[in-house]
Design a protein around this motif. Structure first.
Motif, short mmCIF file in Angstrom:
data_model
loop_
_atom_site.label_atom_id
_atom_site.label_comp_id
_atom_site.label_asym_id
_atom_site.label_seq_id
_atom_site.Cartn_x
_atom_site.Cartn_y
_atom_site.Cartn_z
N ALA A 21 0.85 -1.19 0.00
CA ALA A 21 0.00 0.00 0.00
C ALA A 21 0.89 1.24 0.00
CB ALA A 21 -0.90 0.00 1.24
N GLU A 22 0.38 2.35 -0.54
CA GLU A 22 1.17 3.60 -0.57
C GLU A 22 1.59 4.03 0.82
OE1 GLU A 22 2.54 5.45 -2.98
OE2 GLU A 22 1.78 4.07 -4.50
N ASP A 23 0.75 3.79 1.82
CA ASP A 23 1.04 4.23 3.19
C ASP A 23 1.47 3.08 4.10
OD1 ASP A 23 -1.41 2.97 3.24
OD2 ASP A 23 -2.39 4.48 4.49
N VAL A 24 2.05 2.03 3.52
CA VAL A 24 2.50 0.89 4.30
C VAL A 24 3.43 1.34 5.43
CG1 VAL A 24 4.46 0.39 2.74
CG2 VAL A 24 3.51 -1.43 4.17
N VAL A 25 3.32 0.67 6.56
CA VAL A 25 4.19 0.94 7.71
C VAL A 25 5.11 -0.25 7.88
CG1 VAL A 25 4.30 1.36 10.20
CG2 VAL A 25 2.47 2.39 8.82
N PHE A 26 6.41 0.01 7.82
CA PHE A 26 7.44 -1.03 7.96
C PHE A 26 8.12 -0.88 9.31
CE2 PHE A 26 11.87 -2.42 7.67
CZ PHE A 26 11.68 -3.75 7.32
N PHE A 87 5.74 -10.40 9.60
CA PHE A 87 4.33 -10.30 9.94
C PHE A 87 3.69 -9.31 8.98
CE2 PHE A 87 6.40 -11.53 13.90
CZ PHE A 87 5.63 -12.61 14.28
N LEU A 88 2.70 -9.75 8.24
CA LEU A 88 2.04 -8.93 7.24
C LEU A 88 0.59 -8.70 7.63
CD1 LEU A 88 3.15 -11.00 4.11
CD2 LEU A 88 4.33 -9.03 5.06
N HIS A 89 0.12 -7.49 7.40
CA HIS A 89 -1.31 -7.21 7.52
C HIS A 89 -1.77 -6.67 6.18
CE1 HIS A 89 -5.02 -5.02 8.41
NE2 HIS A 89 -5.21 -6.01 9.26
N VAL A 90 -2.88 -7.19 5.70
CA VAL A 90 -3.43 -6.81 4.40
C VAL A 90 -4.66 -5.94 4.65
CG1 VAL A 90 -4.42 -7.67 2.26
CG2 VAL A 90 -2.57 -8.93 3.37
N LEU A 95 -3.90 -4.86 -0.34
CA LEU A 95 -2.47 -4.52 -0.32
C LEU A 95 -1.93 -4.58 1.10
CD1 LEU A 95 -2.52 -1.49 -2.78
CD2 LEU A 95 -1.83 -3.86 -3.26
N ILE A 96 -0.65 -4.83 1.21
CA ILE A 96 0.01 -4.91 2.51
C ILE A 96 0.11 -3.50 3.09
CG2 ILE A 96 2.15 -5.50 3.72
CD1 ILE A 96 2.60 -7.57 1.38
N ASP A 97 -0.52 -3.30 4.25
CA ASP A 97 -0.46 -1.97 4.87
C ASP A 97 0.42 -1.95 6.12
OD1 ASP A 97 -2.12 -3.24 6.74
OD2 ASP A 97 -3.89 -2.06 6.24
N ALA A 98 0.89 -3.12 6.54
CA ALA A 98 1.82 -3.20 7.67
C ALA A 98 2.73 -4.41 7.48
CB ALA A 98 1.08 -3.29 8.99
#
Length: 140
Positions: A21-26, A87-90, A95-98
């Motif tokens: 995602a555009e605003d994904v948090v890594f 650990f992925l959150h969709v 889209l992956i957002d975290a």
């Protein structure tokens, strides 16, 4: 998430980036403050895939709602063996957002931190270039 796993295993970083995602948090295993945004996350992943040697996913776990995933991996950084988990959150858009990464043991995390720290200027440049490319594409 099968698509993320397969893209990483194939070292197809364009496919990995397309899943973010555009605003994904890594959240990094070696830095306290999370990084936000697709450009920065993609740049970090492009470098870490070069740092990890003998990388392989060992197993995949999925939460009951299908939006939470854990991908357990093994890798090596120099002479340090690492076990870790992505650990992925969709999000609702698929889209992956975290993305949170954890690694062990401490000596492996320290080796990873040193290797990635040495590449951080390149990561920042890649992220800036990626952000500029996306911004230019939106203004057309």
């Amino acid at each position: 998430m099968r698509a993320f796993r397969e893209a990483v295993e194939k070292r197809d970083l364009d496919a990995v980036e397309a899943l973010l995602a555009e605003d994904v948090v890594f959240s990094s295993p070696v830095v306290f403050k999370p990084y936000t945004g697709k450009a920065m996350t993609a740049a970090i992943l492009r470098e870490v895939i070069e740092v990890f040697e003998d990388f392989r996913y060992a197993r995949e776990l999925e939460g009951g709602d299908g939006r939470d995933h854990a991908l357990v991996f093994t890798a090596r950084v120099g002479d340090r063996e690492i076990e870790g988990c992505d650990f992925l959150h969709v999000g609702e858009d698929g889209l992956i957002d975290a993305l949170t990464v954890m690694v062990r043991p401490l000596s492996g995390a320290q080796a990873l931190a040193a290797a990635m720290g040495a590449r951080f200027d390149a990561i920042a440049r890649q992220a800036q270039a990626g952000q500029e490319t996306r911004s230019a594409g939106r203004t057309r």
